[in-house]
Enzyme design. Sequence first.
Site, PDB file in Angstrom:
ATOM      1  N   SER A  73      -2.264  -6.626   5.294  1.00 35.05           N
ATOM      2  CA  SER A  73      -3.604  -6.078   5.268  1.00 35.05           C
ATOM      3  C   SER A  73      -4.612  -7.173   5.640  1.00 35.05           C
ATOM      4  O   SER A  73      -4.520  -7.759   6.711  1.00 35.05           O
ATOM      5  CB  SER A  73      -3.896  -5.452   3.897  1.00 35.05           C
ATOM      6  OG  SER A  73      -5.094  -4.705   3.898  1.00 35.05           O
TER       7      SER A  73
ATOM      8  N   GLU B 132      -0.162   4.877   6.184  1.00 33.67           N
ATOM      9  CA  GLU B 132      -1.100   3.873   5.683  1.00 33.67           C
ATOM     10  C   GLU B 132      -2.315   4.493   4.987  1.00 33.67           C
ATOM     11  O   GLU B 132      -2.659   4.145   3.854  1.00 33.67           O
ATOM     12  CB  GLU B 132      -1.614   3.012   6.847  1.00 33.67           C
ATOM     13  CG  GLU B 132      -0.584   2.112   7.495  1.00 33.67           C
ATOM     14  CD  GLU B 132      -0.442   0.763   6.815  1.00 33.67           C
ATOM     15  OE1 GLU B 132      -1.064   0.557   5.763  1.00 33.67           O
ATOM     16  OE2 GLU B 132       0.298  -0.075   7.352  1.00 33.67           O
TER      17      GLU B 132
ATOM     18  N   HIS C 117      -0.422   2.534   2.294  1.00 35.14           N
ATOM     19  CA  HIS C 117      -0.848   1.143   2.458  1.00 35.14           C
ATOM     20  C   HIS C 117      -0.453   0.336   1.217  1.00 35.14           C
ATOM     21  O   HIS C 117      -0.750   0.745   0.092  1.00 35.14           O
ATOM     22  CB  HIS C 117      -2.363   1.100   2.653  1.00 35.14           C
ATOM     23  CG  HIS C 117      -2.905  -0.224   3.055  1.00 35.14           C
ATOM     24  ND1 HIS C 117      -2.582  -0.833   4.242  1.00 35.14           N
ATOM     25  CD2 HIS C 117      -3.780  -1.071   2.434  1.00 35.14           C
ATOM     26  CE1 HIS C 117      -3.229  -1.979   4.338  1.00 35.14           C
ATOM     27  NE2 HIS C 117      -3.946  -2.158   3.259  1.00 35.14           N
TER      28      HIS C 117
END
Length: 526
Positions: A211, A335, A439
């Site tokens: 990320s 995600e 995610h």
Amino acid sequence: MRHRPSAVLAAVGTAFAMLAGCAATDPAGTGAGPVAGTDAGPVRGAIAGAVHTFRAVPYAAPPVGGLRWAPARPPQPWTEPRDATAPGRLCAQDGLELGRPSTDEDCLTLDVTSPAEPGGPLRPVLVWVHGGSNVDGGGGLYGAARLAAEGGLVVVTINYRLGALGFLTHPALPGADNLGLTDQQAALGWVRRNATAFGGDPGNVTLTGESGGGAAVCTQLASPAADGLFDKAIVSSADCTATWSPERSTAPRPREVAQRRGQVIAQRLGCSDPATAAECLRNRSVPEVRAASERDGAGVGPVVETPELPRDPATLLGEGALRDVPVMIGFNRDEERFRIYGEELGRGPTTLGHLRDEVTRLDGPDAPAVLAQYPCADDGCAATTLAELLTARNYARGVTDAADLLSSGAPVFAFEFADQRAPWFRELPPARFPQGAFHTAELPYLFDVDWAGPLDPQQRALAAEMVGYWSRFARTGDPNGGDAPLWQSHTGPDSFQVLAPGPGGIHPAAGLADRHHLGFWAERSR
């Protein structure tokens, strides 16, 4: 631009380790933990099963007082073994992501996890840059025992300054633009000098992040100041092709944007007078700085047109001019379901109106074409449809484009993490709709994290395969080996490796382009 490891830095690290000695487990028989000599002084860690852990090891002096908004300086040396068994402080943050708020600035530390088994050749080093959009997180939240014990790696997880304390552009604070970025570089320099003392090879360092941490790896690939500091890279859930916009807080900002933002923050803090601004800013409390910089939700991050980052990484990638090292890069299949989950906590269930409004906001005149590509007739499909198109728009498109561009140089291995039953957060309410491979869902397969639920037997088997892939890549630049399913080097979307549990769960990603509508999104970007 071909990158070669810095022989000078590697030699310095090796020479120092010969003087200081590798980590020794209780050489005097006192019952204490292992001791390793760093260039600032010895540290005493702990034995935790099959690994040695050294926690909160300073790689820089505390950036407090006159060192706030100053580049990282070497720590004050010490002579007696320093206790390195307790967790370090998190850098100042609101803690919204993981519920761990902090006002600490004395946080420039790192953790080292290494196999307890002595002897043998020096081991590859994996350096982990945590995520959190440059405002949250900490290296100590990621337990690396499996990567060390099963993968045979020395794993270094690092802290770096966050928010406005790590990224503030103001004329009274020269050199403060990219402190979060240069902190990472200082930690990498520490690794080059000290890895051998922990059994690690300073000439074989892989930089990895997820990320916001993955975006940081992309940025380091573009930074001339990072030359010679790492040899391979792993990017998870980050788009190396992203250019700055208000929606992409981790993408490097133009200097003009950062300057305007810095002036607003200073004005809010009552520090508008250029003659006294530096002292005024340094005298404000951490809560005051955070309140002034975060109250309108504007993102922070690295700044281009600076010595550390002269040009935008996305531009350099398009020109084939990023640092040329072997790369693993990938994303999670679902995600943005986690993002929609978070939004629903505040606003309630996603409706067809929410879907249409968001697409109109993001895509303007192209909104009708996007909505036609992702048909949804009622509120029942709105959340998953919005998540699907945002995942493609914000992750799948950029990761596949980056893999294509990077593969013109050193080898690239691309992946899609796809466990549809990935463990949910222990302390969060269940989601209203399936989260799939959301995610951050891949993190418990690589690290021991206390926020995720347990893995079932098939998921543990997938985790073992992933640890094997990651560790072999860190060792040789190629994840293949042993009995693991073959992972093709990147030649296009079908060569992505799908990572999912169960028989046949690991396989080439035939159909990935159709699943994420990559042809459609490619047309939108022209």
